[in-house]
Design a protein around this motif. Sequence first.
Motif, PDB file in Angstrom:
ATOM      1  N   GLU A 192       0.838  -1.211   0.000  1.00 59.49           N
ATOM      2  CA  GLU A 192       0.000   0.000   0.000  1.00 59.49           C
ATOM      3  C   GLU A 192       0.866   1.251   0.000  1.00 59.49           C
ATOM      4  N   ASP A 193       1.962   1.191   0.787  1.00 60.93           N
ATOM      5  CA  ASP A 193       2.779   2.383   1.003  1.00 60.93           C
ATOM      6  C   ASP A 193       4.220   1.898   1.159  1.00 60.93           C
ATOM      7  N   LEU A 225       6.120   3.110   4.476  1.00 62.54           N
ATOM      8  CA  LEU A 225       5.639   2.455   5.695  1.00 62.54           C
ATOM      9  C   LEU A 225       6.029   0.977   5.717  1.00 62.54           C
ATOM     10  N   MET A 283       9.711   0.632   6.624  1.00 58.27           N
ATOM     11  CA  MET A 283       9.927   0.830   8.061  1.00 58.27           C
ATOM     12  C   MET A 283       9.449  -0.378   8.853  1.00 58.27           C
ATOM     13  N   ALA A 284       8.261  -0.881   8.496  1.00 57.62           N
ATOM     14  CA  ALA A 284       7.687  -2.019   9.222  1.00 57.62           C
ATOM     15  C   ALA A 284       8.605  -3.238   9.124  1.00 57.62           C
ATOM     16  N   GLN A 306      11.909  -2.593  11.139  1.00 55.56           N
ATOM     17  CA  GLN A 306      11.734  -2.615  12.595  1.00 55.56           C
ATOM     18  C   GLN A 306      11.391  -4.010  13.114  1.00 55.56           C
ATOM     19  N   GLY A 332       7.217   0.201  16.492  1.00 53.55           N
ATOM     20  CA  GLY A 332       8.172   0.971  15.694  1.00 53.55           C
ATOM     21  C   GLY A 332       7.579   2.237  15.089  1.00 53.55           C
ATOM     22  N   VAL A 333       6.272   2.300  15.031  1.00 59.09           N
ATOM     23  CA  VAL A 333       5.605   3.494  14.502  1.00 59.09           C
ATOM     24  C   VAL A 333       6.061   4.756  15.240  1.00 59.09           C
ATOM     25  N   VAL A 343       8.830   5.613  16.280  1.00 59.98           N
ATOM     26  CA  VAL A 343      10.149   6.115  15.877  1.00 59.98           C
ATOM     27  C   VAL A 343      10.032   7.152  14.760  1.00 59.98           C
ATOM     28  N   TRP A 344       9.112   6.922  13.848  1.00 63.02           N
ATOM     29  CA  TRP A 344       9.064   7.811  12.676  1.00 63.02           C
ATOM     30  C   TRP A 344       7.785   8.638  12.590  1.00 63.02           C
ATOM     31  N   ARG A 355       2.596  13.532   6.655  1.00 62.12           N
ATOM     32  CA  ARG A 355       1.923  12.984   5.486  1.00 62.12           C
ATOM     33  C   ARG A 355       0.665  12.163   5.799  1.00 62.12           C
ATOM     34  N   LEU A 356       0.736  11.343   6.840  1.00 67.87           N
ATOM     35  CA  LEU A 356      -0.354  10.397   7.109  1.00 67.87           C
ATOM     36  C   LEU A 356      -1.026  10.672   8.450  1.00 67.87           C
ATOM     37  N   VAL A 361      -2.271   5.444   9.036  1.00 67.79           N
ATOM     38  CA  VAL A 361      -1.161   4.585   9.469  1.00 67.79           C
ATOM     39  C   VAL A 361      -1.703   3.269  10.009  1.00 67.79           C
ATOM     40  N   THR A 404      -2.959   0.928   7.259  1.00 74.07           N
ATOM     41  CA  THR A 404      -1.869   0.280   6.521  1.00 74.07           C
ATOM     42  C   THR A 404      -1.224  -0.824   7.359  1.00 74.07           C
ATOM     43  N   TYR A 405      -0.991  -0.561   8.642  1.00 76.16           N
ATOM     44  CA  TYR A 405      -0.410  -1.594   9.515  1.00 76.16           C
ATOM     45  C   TYR A 405      -1.358  -2.776   9.691  1.00 76.16           C
ATOM     46  N   SER A 423      -3.482  -3.886   7.379  1.00 80.44           N
ATOM     47  CA  SER A 423      -3.342  -4.676   6.150  1.00 80.44           C
ATOM     48  C   SER A 423      -2.066  -5.507   6.176  1.00 80.44           C
ATOM     49  N   ARG A 462     -10.117  -0.353   3.792  1.00 79.59           N
ATOM     50  CA  ARG A 462      -8.836  -0.945   3.397  1.00 79.59           C
ATOM     51  C   ARG A 462      -7.824   0.168   3.168  1.00 79.59           C
ATOM     52  N   ALA A 463      -6.565  -0.118   3.471  1.00 89.82           N
ATOM     53  CA  ALA A 463      -5.535   0.915   3.377  1.00 89.82           C
ATOM     54  C   ALA A 463      -5.408   1.468   1.961  1.00 89.82           C
ATOM     55  N   LYS A 464      -5.650   0.621   0.969  1.00 91.40           N
ATOM     56  CA  LYS A 464      -5.515   1.075  -0.420  1.00 91.40           C
ATOM     57  C   LYS A 464      -6.452   2.246  -0.719  1.00 91.40           C
ATOM     58  N   LEU A 486      -1.323   7.810  -1.920  1.00 90.49           N
ATOM     59  CA  LEU A 486       0.082   7.461  -2.213  1.00 90.49           C
ATOM     60  C   LEU A 486       0.746   8.546  -3.057  1.00 90.49           C
TER      61      LEU A 486
END
Lengths: 220, 220
Positions: free
Chosen positions: A151-152, A155, A158-159, A162, B166-167, B169-170, B176-177, B182, B185-186, B188, B213-215, B220
């Motif tokens: 999707e991204d 992200l 990073m995922a 990590q 870990g999310v 950290v950044w 952006r999101l 976020v 996407t995680y 999915s 759904r993240a899409k 993007l």
Amino acid sequence: MARTTGSDGEKTEAAIREAAVNLIARLGYEAMSMRQLAAEVGVQAAALYRYFPTKEDLLFTLMREHMEGLIGVWNAARPATADPAGRLAAYVENHIAFHIERRHATHVSNMELRSLSHDRLTRILRMRTAYEKELRAILRDGAEAGVFSVEDTGLTAMAVIQMMTGVIVWFRPGERLSISEVTATYLSMTMRLVGAEAHGASTTYSTVRGFGRAKDAVAL
Amino acid sequence: MARTTGSDGEKTEAAIREAAVNLIARLGYEAMSMRQLAAEVGVQAAALYRYFPTKEDLLFTLMREHMEGLIGVWNAARPATADPAGRLAAYVENHIAFHIERRHATHVSNMELRSLSHDRLTRILRMRTAYEKELRAILRDGAEAGVFSVEDTGLTAMAVIQMMTGVIVWFRPGERLSISEVTATYLSMTMRLVGAEAHGASTTYSTVRGFGRAKDAVAL
């Protein structure tokens, strides 16, 4: 036979770096004193400053060498293939192999960024970005070729990083799983995470780097 | 109108905790002094010791409350459904929502375990294990029901938790999101990682918690 001054110097410097990594991982950078470090290495504090004029020079050297090492092994391991699944498998394998052997150095590199000067922080972050960009390129190529579902790209990179680096938090050699079993399981998880299995890439990646599928390799 | 002593005391204690989290995240626990903390809060060092007799009492309180908070919100969010995909979606959503709002506290909780006494470390680790066990149970139930593909429940639980945490950290709010993008996407990525998509569970989990759904959600 007497050793050359050069090699003694190199040995001392290596001993300082190793002791510093362990001491910073244990106490934190701000709490560690150069005096403590000198005592740990068994040299005078003055000797330390010959190698590292400031404490921050030492921290920066540790972090720079960590990233140079990571980028170096990846440059050597990067496969010639254009196949995204094969490249991703190589990236995962290389990343885990590098970090699992450098638990304390990884901890220091991730935790003590706050103590670098602005310029040096920028240099380290550029090296990280360059390394992560390699993974983003693999993910983008896989998505464009229709073999990954992503999707991204940012992200997902990073995922994946990590998740993999997290291995150092719990992995201890000689316990339930071997490094190759852990790597095989993380490889399967990563391939599914990027949707590679859904596109029938699983047979490709599992043979490219000589890994069996985790289901076969891991004794549950 | 004068406030009661009680509420002033509570306010002071909350101010101490908040300042401590930020100071420890910035300097590290070993490097932070109670004197610095008192100056940051604007009280005498002696006042600090009324609330936290030792520096380690303070650290332990921060860590205990962090874990109690996490377990508390999960107990409130845990869905009644037996469906593993729905439960996993709730776990992911809850975990990210909790940590993304508590960046410094999470950092302190993960990084400063080394400074707890053995008994207190054991208590914190038990709380973590109890929380992780909930995820392992969801993964195991999903694997047993044939809706997840999981090679190793323990490794998968660690991978999912570390990827999600870990999310912090950044992620920065306002960039952006959004948090919900976020999280989507995680979600999915997690569902694919555990092989839920391959079993047709995707339509279930994407509606259970009200996430698209993240899409669709992520630009993007």
